[in-house]
Design a protein around this motif. Structure first.
Motif, PDB file in Angstrom:
ATOM      1  N   UNK A  15     -18.077 -20.501  18.682  1.00 46.96           N
ATOM      2  CA  UNK A  15     -17.764 -21.841  19.195  1.00 46.96           C
ATOM      3  C   UNK A  15     -18.009 -21.909  20.693  1.00 46.96           C
ATOM      4  N   UNK A  16     -17.653 -20.856  21.402  1.00 44.98           N
ATOM      5  CA  UNK A  16     -17.817 -20.841  22.857  1.00 44.98           C
ATOM      6  C   UNK A  16     -19.274 -21.011  23.275  1.00 44.98           C
ATOM      7  N   UNK A  17     -20.190 -20.592  22.412  1.00 51.33           N
ATOM      8  CA  UNK A  17     -21.619 -20.633  22.744  1.00 51.33           C
ATOM      9  C   UNK A  17     -22.344 -21.847  22.155  1.00 51.33           C
ATOM     10  N   UNK A  18     -21.633 -22.760  21.517  1.00 56.43           N
ATOM     11  CA  UNK A  18     -22.302 -23.879  20.831  1.00 56.43           C
ATOM     12  C   UNK A  18     -22.897 -24.931  21.755  1.00 56.43           C
ATOM     13  N   UNK A  19     -22.320 -25.112  22.934  1.00 54.07           N
ATOM     14  CA  UNK A  19     -22.806 -26.179  23.805  1.00 54.07           C
ATOM     15  C   UNK A  19     -24.035 -25.745  24.579  1.00 54.07           C
ATOM     16  N   UNK A  20     -25.011 -26.636  24.605  1.00 54.62           N
ATOM     17  CA  UNK A  20     -26.268 -26.398  25.310  1.00 54.62           C
ATOM     18  C   UNK A  20     -26.412 -27.504  26.356  1.00 54.62           C
ATOM     19  N   UNK A  21     -26.284 -27.169  27.629  1.00 53.20           N
ATOM     20  CA  UNK A  21     -26.488 -28.205  28.644  1.00 53.20           C
ATOM     21  C   UNK A  21     -27.900 -28.799  28.521  1.00 53.20           C
ATOM     22  N   UNK A  22     -28.002 -30.096  28.701  1.00 54.23           N
ATOM     23  CA  UNK A  22     -29.287 -30.782  28.564  1.00 54.23           C
ATOM     24  C   UNK A  22     -30.361 -30.148  29.432  1.00 54.23           C
ATOM     25  N   UNK A  23     -30.022 -29.799  30.667  1.00 49.74           N
ATOM     26  CA  UNK A  23     -31.032 -29.195  31.545  1.00 49.74           C
ATOM     27  C   UNK A  23     -31.445 -27.804  31.052  1.00 49.74           C
ATOM     28  N   UNK A  24     -30.521 -27.041  30.460  1.00 49.28           N
ATOM     29  CA  UNK A  24     -30.869 -25.727  29.905  1.00 49.28           C
ATOM     30  C   UNK A  24     -31.770 -25.885  28.684  1.00 49.28           C
ATOM     31  N   UNK A  25     -31.469 -26.909  27.850  1.00 47.05           N
ATOM     32  CA  UNK A  25     -32.343 -27.181  26.703  1.00 47.05           C
ATOM     33  C   UNK A  25     -33.756 -27.482  27.199  1.00 47.05           C
ATOM     34  N   UNK A  26     -33.849 -28.303  28.255  1.00 51.71           N
ATOM     35  CA  UNK A  26     -35.159 -28.677  28.797  1.00 51.71           C
ATOM     36  C   UNK A  26     -35.899 -27.458  29.329  1.00 51.71           C
ATOM     37  N   UNK A  27     -35.210 -26.601  30.072  1.00 45.89           N
ATOM     38  CA  UNK A  27     -35.858 -25.387  30.593  1.00 45.89           C
ATOM     39  C   UNK A  27     -36.354 -24.497  29.459  1.00 45.89           C
ATOM     40  N   UNK A  28     -35.546 -24.325  28.411  1.00 46.37           N
ATOM     41  CA  UNK A  28     -35.964 -23.453  27.314  1.00 46.37           C
ATOM     42  C   UNK A  28     -37.124 -24.049  26.510  1.00 46.37           C
ATOM     43  N   UNK A  29     -37.337 -25.342  26.652  1.00 42.22           N
ATOM     44  CA  UNK A  29     -38.454 -26.011  25.973  1.00 42.22           C
ATOM     45  C   UNK A  29     -39.571 -26.379  26.945  1.00 42.22           C
ATOM     46  N   UNK A  30     -39.503 -25.827  28.155  1.00 41.02           N
ATOM     47  CA  UNK A  30     -40.533 -26.008  29.183  1.00 41.02           C
ATOM     48  C   UNK A  30     -40.772 -27.482  29.514  1.00 41.02           C
TER      49      UNK A  30
END
Length: 150
Positions: free
Chosen positions: A133-148
């Motif tokens: 549960x602690x790892x479920x949230x993905x900050x929008x900017x981190x999602x963007x970085x991981x998807x280039x």
């Protein structure tokens, strides 16, 4: 597995913010993106607040609400019994259940994560005793970085 988006991300499709382009990229890149039906209530309140603050006109708020309804068909949650789980998570991390309902929804849907743009929610969830549960949230900017995505 699908990702869940919370209302803060969804609203960026209507309210122009510095990272709105990232929310638009999320919508385009994640065809299985899930939104629970309760997100629209949260979004409606924010639109009302924007009118109250004179950031939007009433017609702009109405148009924004229509756009939000058209973007993604929300998943009905009435039969999912999410509130007990959301309350337990909220109590564990001392955070609003308006937000932890998204975690309960993601768990119920078997989603791989929840894309959010709420840093305080991310910090609170990281303190949860359950590592999954602690790892479920993905900050929008981190999602963007991981998807280039810039």
């Amino acid at each position: 597995m699908a990702l869940v988006a919370d209302a803060s991300v969804g609203l960026k499709w209507v309210l122009q913010e510095p990272d709105s382009h990232l929310a638009e990229a999320l919508l385009a890149a994640e065809p299985d993106l899930l939104l629970p039906d309760f997100w629209l209530g949260e979004a409606t309140n924010v639109l009302w607040l924007q009118v109250r603050r004179k950031q939007l006109t009433p017609n702009e708020a109405r148009n924004g609400l229509a756009l939000l309804r058209a973007v993604i068909e929300p998943v009905t949650t009435a039969d999912m019994n999410l509130h007990d789980v959301a309350l337990d998570i909220g109590l564990a991390i001392n955070h609003s259940t308006y937000d932890t309902l998204y975690v309960a929804f993601a768990v119920a849907m078997g989603a791989s994560g929840i894309v959010v743009s709420d840093a305080s929610f991310v910090r609170a969830m990281q303190a949860h005793g359950d590592p999954e549960l602690a790892a479920m949230l993905i900050p929008l900017d981190a999602w963007a970085r991981s998807n280039h995505i810039d």
